[in-house]
Design a protein around this motif. Structure first.
Motif, short mmCIF file in Angstrom:
data_model
loop_
_atom_site.label_atom_id
_atom_site.label_comp_id
_atom_site.label_asym_id
_atom_site.label_seq_id
_atom_site.Cartn_x
_atom_site.Cartn_y
_atom_site.Cartn_z
N VAL A 50 0.84 -1.21 0.00
CA VAL A 50 0.00 0.00 0.00
C VAL A 50 0.87 1.26 0.00
CG1 VAL A 50 -1.66 1.34 1.36
CG2 VAL A 50 -2.00 -1.10 1.03
N THR A 51 1.97 1.23 0.74
CA THR A 51 2.87 2.38 0.75
C THR A 51 3.49 2.61 -0.63
OG1 THR A 51 3.36 1.99 3.08
CG2 THR A 51 4.89 3.37 1.89
N ALA A 52 3.92 1.54 -1.27
CA ALA A 52 4.50 1.65 -2.61
C ALA A 52 3.47 2.17 -3.61
CB ALA A 52 5.05 0.30 -3.06
N ILE A 53 2.23 1.67 -3.52
CA ILE A 53 1.17 2.13 -4.42
C ILE A 53 0.89 3.61 -4.19
CG2 ILE A 53 -1.32 1.95 -4.89
CD1 ILE A 53 -0.99 -1.11 -4.44
N ASP A 54 0.89 4.02 -2.92
CA ASP A 54 0.65 5.43 -2.60
C ASP A 54 1.72 6.31 -3.23
OD1 ASP A 54 -0.93 7.41 -1.26
OD2 ASP A 54 0.62 7.55 0.29
N LEU A 55 2.98 5.88 -3.13
CA LEU A 55 4.06 6.65 -3.75
C LEU A 55 3.96 6.61 -5.27
CD1 LEU A 55 7.07 5.67 -1.45
CD2 LEU A 55 5.99 7.93 -1.64
N LYS A 56 3.61 5.45 -5.81
CA LYS A 56 3.48 5.29 -7.26
C LYS A 56 2.39 6.19 -7.82
CE LYS A 56 4.28 3.11 -11.16
NZ LYS A 56 5.48 3.38 -11.90
N ASN A 57 1.33 6.39 -7.04
CA ASN A 57 0.22 7.23 -7.49
C ASN A 57 0.51 8.71 -7.33
OD1 ASN A 57 -1.28 5.03 -8.30
ND2 ASN A 57 -2.40 4.87 -6.37
N GLY A 58 1.73 9.05 -6.99
CA GLY A 58 2.13 10.46 -6.97
C GLY A 58 2.10 11.13 -5.61
N ALA A 59 1.86 10.39 -4.55
CA ALA A 59 1.88 11.01 -3.23
C ALA A 59 3.29 11.51 -2.92
CB ALA A 59 1.43 10.02 -2.17
N ALA A 60 3.36 12.67 -2.35
CA ALA A 60 4.67 13.20 -1.95
C ALA A 60 5.16 12.41 -0.74
CB ALA A 60 4.56 14.67 -1.59
N PRO A 61 6.41 11.92 -0.79
CA PRO A 61 6.91 11.16 0.36
C PRO A 61 6.99 12.06 1.58
CG PRO A 61 8.67 11.59 -1.20
CD PRO A 61 7.41 12.08 -1.83
N ASP A 62 6.41 11.62 2.66
CA ASP A 62 6.46 12.41 3.88
C ASP A 62 6.69 11.50 5.07
OD1 ASP A 62 3.99 11.21 4.25
OD2 ASP A 62 2.83 13.05 4.14
N TRP A 63 6.49 12.04 6.26
CA TRP A 63 6.78 11.30 7.49
C TRP A 63 5.97 10.02 7.60
CZ3 TRP A 63 3.11 10.23 11.15
CH2 TRP A 63 1.91 10.92 11.04
N LYS A 64 4.77 9.98 7.01
CA LYS A 64 3.93 8.78 7.09
C LYS A 64 4.56 7.62 6.34
CE LYS A 64 0.79 11.49 5.67
NZ LYS A 64 -0.30 12.25 5.13
#
Length: 188
Positions: A50-64
């Motif tokens: 889920v974290t990888a998908i979130d980053l793949k979908n363009g989410a800016a990497p942050d503390w979460k």
């Protein structure tokens, strides 16, 4: 969403642990209990995906995203020993098992114990460092990865503290107190 999933994974870890141990000791179904306990790593795989998908979908990497990597790392490094620790206590309490073994308090035996703990914490931190670095590479040079790099610094601090503690017990081993007879003579 990531923080919610981390909380869900943590709660699910303890629910699976309780269910597995209840099946093992209360329901007298050790194989089924072991099967439930073996589902624990699936939580981390789910969180990683889920974290990888979130980053793949363009989410800016942050503390979460960093917290997710750290959670996975700590589960990898400390999850098995946590399960063994709880299992020994449940076996003693509910299944007539032997009392849990306490860690040594003094001397080089204590130092060796501290080195084993440091190894677990280091494995946890190194796993988190690797996942954080993978996320940094995944995002590439275009994104702001400073929040992930802050988590990496924290993981290096965790390693350093654990090595210092273990080293301190090695260089300055805690000595056992004198026996009761010697203390009575000193007190009088």
């Amino acid at each position: 969403m990531i923080v919610t999933l981390i909380v869900i994974c943590e709660v699910a870890f303890w629910v699976l642990l309780a269910a597995g141990l209840a099946l093992r000791y209360l329901a007298k179904k050790p194989r089924l209990g072991a099967a439930v306990l073996l589902c624990e790593p699936l939580l981390e795989v789910l969180l990683l995906v889920v974290t990888a998908i979130d980053l793949k979908n363009g989410a800016a990497p942050d503390w979460k995203h960093g917290l997710a990597a750290v959670y996975i790392g700590f589960t990898v490094g400390l999850g098995h020993s946590t399960i063994k620790w709880v299992d020994a206590r449940v076996a003693h309490r509910f299944a007539g098992g032997p009392p849990p073994v306490r860690p040594p308090k003094y001397g080089m035996a204590r130092a060796a114990h501290e080195w084993r703990l440091a190894a677990r914490w280091t494995a946890a931190a190194v796993t988190a460092l690797a996942l954080l670095q993978a996320a940094i590479w995944y995002v590439g040079g275009d994104g702001d990865t400073s929040s992930l790099e802050v988590w990496q610094q924290k993981m290096l601090l965790v390693i350093g503290i654990n090595l210092l503690v273990a080293g301190g017990y090695t260089v300055f081993p805690k000595q056992a107190p004198k026996d009761a007879g010697d203390r009575e003579r000193v007190d009088h």
